[in-house]
Write a protein that holds these residues in place. Structure first.
Motif, short mmCIF file in Angstrom:
data_model
loop_
_atom_site.label_atom_id
_atom_site.label_comp_id
_atom_site.label_asym_id
_atom_site.label_seq_id
_atom_site.Cartn_x
_atom_site.Cartn_y
_atom_site.Cartn_z
N LEU A 1 43.52 41.17 37.99
CA LEU A 1 42.89 42.38 37.43
C LEU A 1 43.90 43.24 36.71
O LEU A 1 43.66 43.71 35.59
CB LEU A 1 42.21 43.19 38.54
CG LEU A 1 40.95 42.58 39.14
CD1 LEU A 1 40.58 43.29 40.44
CD2 LEU A 1 39.80 42.62 38.14
N ARG A 2 45.05 43.48 37.33
CA ARG A 2 46.08 44.34 36.74
C ARG A 2 46.54 43.80 35.39
O ARG A 2 46.73 44.57 34.43
CB ARG A 2 47.28 44.45 37.68
CG ARG A 2 48.37 45.38 37.15
CD ARG A 2 49.67 45.23 37.88
NE ARG A 2 50.19 43.88 37.64
CZ ARG A 2 50.87 43.19 38.53
NH1 ARG A 2 51.15 43.66 39.70
NH2 ARG A 2 51.30 41.96 38.23
N ASP A 3 46.70 42.50 35.30
CA ASP A 3 47.23 41.89 34.07
C ASP A 3 46.16 41.61 33.01
O ASP A 3 46.49 41.08 31.95
CB ASP A 3 47.97 40.60 34.41
CG ASP A 3 49.21 40.84 35.27
OD1 ASP A 3 49.70 41.99 35.31
OD2 ASP A 3 49.67 39.89 35.92
N THR B 1 29.61 46.89 44.60
CA THR B 1 30.23 46.47 43.34
C THR B 1 31.55 45.74 43.62
O THR B 1 31.77 44.64 43.14
CB THR B 1 30.49 47.68 42.42
OG1 THR B 1 29.25 48.32 42.16
CG2 THR B 1 31.12 47.25 41.12
N PHE B 2 32.42 46.37 44.41
CA PHE B 2 33.69 45.73 44.72
C PHE B 2 33.46 44.43 45.48
O PHE B 2 34.09 43.42 45.18
CB PHE B 2 34.60 46.66 45.52
CG PHE B 2 35.87 45.99 45.94
CD1 PHE B 2 36.87 45.73 45.02
CD2 PHE B 2 36.06 45.57 47.25
CE1 PHE B 2 38.04 45.08 45.39
CE2 PHE B 2 37.23 44.92 47.62
CZ PHE B 2 38.21 44.67 46.69
N ALA B 3 32.57 44.45 46.42
CA ALA B 3 32.30 43.26 47.23
C ALA B 3 31.84 42.09 46.37
O ALA B 3 32.19 40.93 46.63
CB ALA B 3 31.26 43.58 48.30
N ARG B 4 31.07 42.38 45.34
CA ARG B 4 30.57 41.33 44.45
C ARG B 4 31.71 40.59 43.74
O ARG B 4 31.72 39.37 43.67
CB ARG B 4 29.64 42.00 43.44
CG ARG B 4 28.80 41.06 42.64
CD ARG B 4 27.78 41.85 41.87
NE ARG B 4 28.11 41.73 40.47
CZ ARG B 4 27.46 42.32 39.50
NH1 ARG B 4 26.46 43.12 39.77
NH2 ARG B 4 27.79 42.13 38.26
N GLU C 1 30.45 40.56 32.11
CA GLU C 1 31.55 39.79 31.51
C GLU C 1 32.67 39.59 32.52
O GLU C 1 33.24 38.49 32.62
CB GLU C 1 32.11 40.51 30.29
CG GLU C 1 31.22 40.49 29.08
CD GLU C 1 31.78 41.34 27.95
OE1 GLU C 1 31.88 40.81 26.84
OE2 GLU C 1 32.11 42.53 28.19
N LEU C 2 32.99 40.64 33.25
CA LEU C 2 34.08 40.54 34.22
C LEU C 2 33.71 39.59 35.36
O LEU C 2 34.52 38.76 35.76
CB LEU C 2 34.45 41.91 34.77
CG LEU C 2 35.69 41.94 35.65
CD1 LEU C 2 36.92 41.44 34.90
CD2 LEU C 2 35.93 43.35 36.18
N LEU C 3 32.49 39.68 35.85
CA LEU C 3 32.07 38.79 36.92
C LEU C 3 32.07 37.34 36.44
O LEU C 3 32.51 36.44 37.17
CB LEU C 3 30.69 39.18 37.44
CG LEU C 3 30.21 38.41 38.67
CD1 LEU C 3 31.20 38.53 39.84
CD2 LEU C 3 28.84 38.89 39.09
N ASP D 1 39.65 50.12 36.36
CA ASP D 1 40.29 50.04 35.03
C ASP D 1 39.68 48.92 34.19
O ASP D 1 39.38 49.11 33.01
CB ASP D 1 41.79 49.81 35.16
CG ASP D 1 42.53 50.97 35.80
OD1 ASP D 1 41.96 52.09 35.87
OD2 ASP D 1 43.68 50.76 36.24
N ALA D 2 39.50 47.76 34.79
CA ALA D 2 38.94 46.61 34.06
C ALA D 2 37.53 46.90 33.58
O ALA D 2 37.17 46.55 32.45
CB ALA D 2 38.95 45.36 34.95
N LEU D 3 36.74 47.55 34.42
CA LEU D 3 35.35 47.85 34.03
C LEU D 3 35.28 48.91 32.93
O LEU D 3 34.23 49.10 32.34
CB LEU D 3 34.54 48.27 35.26
CG LEU D 3 34.28 47.12 36.24
CD1 LEU D 3 33.65 47.64 37.52
CD2 LEU D 3 33.41 46.04 35.60
N GLY D 4 36.39 49.55 32.65
CA GLY D 4 36.46 50.45 31.51
C GLY D 4 36.68 49.70 30.21
O GLY D 4 36.53 50.26 29.12
N GLU D 5 37.04 48.42 30.32
CA GLU D 5 37.34 47.62 29.13
C GLU D 5 36.30 46.53 28.84
O GLU D 5 36.14 46.15 27.69
CB GLU D 5 38.71 46.96 29.28
CG GLU D 5 39.84 47.97 29.35
CD GLU D 5 41.20 47.30 29.43
OE1 GLU D 5 41.37 46.20 28.86
OE2 GLU D 5 42.09 47.86 30.07
#
Length: 75
Positions: A70-72, A9-12, A43-45, A34-38
């Motif tokens: 990601l943080r922001d 997952t992270f590697a992707r 969508e994130l990819l 955190d991002a995948l919680g939102e």
């Protein structure tokens, strides 16, 4: 969600981001969780890929590194 330590997952997501803008893998993994919680994984990819394409011609001074992106919540 399982830990992202050495996970596909992270590697992707990391692979979709330009190599010269990746740093601080530990923070990136935490911010990714955190991002995948939102947003959904797809969508994130898509957002990672879109930002990579949009910013391809930017100088390093004008881009967000993956950890900051990601943080922001820039997706």
């Amino acid at each position: 969600m399982p830990p992202l330590r050495a996970s596909p997952t992270f590697a992707r997501y990391s692979a979709a981001y330009p190599a010269d803008r990746r740093r601080d893998r530990t923070s990136c993994r935490r911010y990714l969780v955190d991002a995948l919680g939102e947003v959904s994984p797809d969508e994130l990819l898509a957002a990672v890929r879109a930002y990579a394409a949009e910013s391809a011609s930017f100088t390093r001074a004008k881009v967000s590194f993956l950890d900051n992106w990601l943080r922001d919540g820039k997706w």
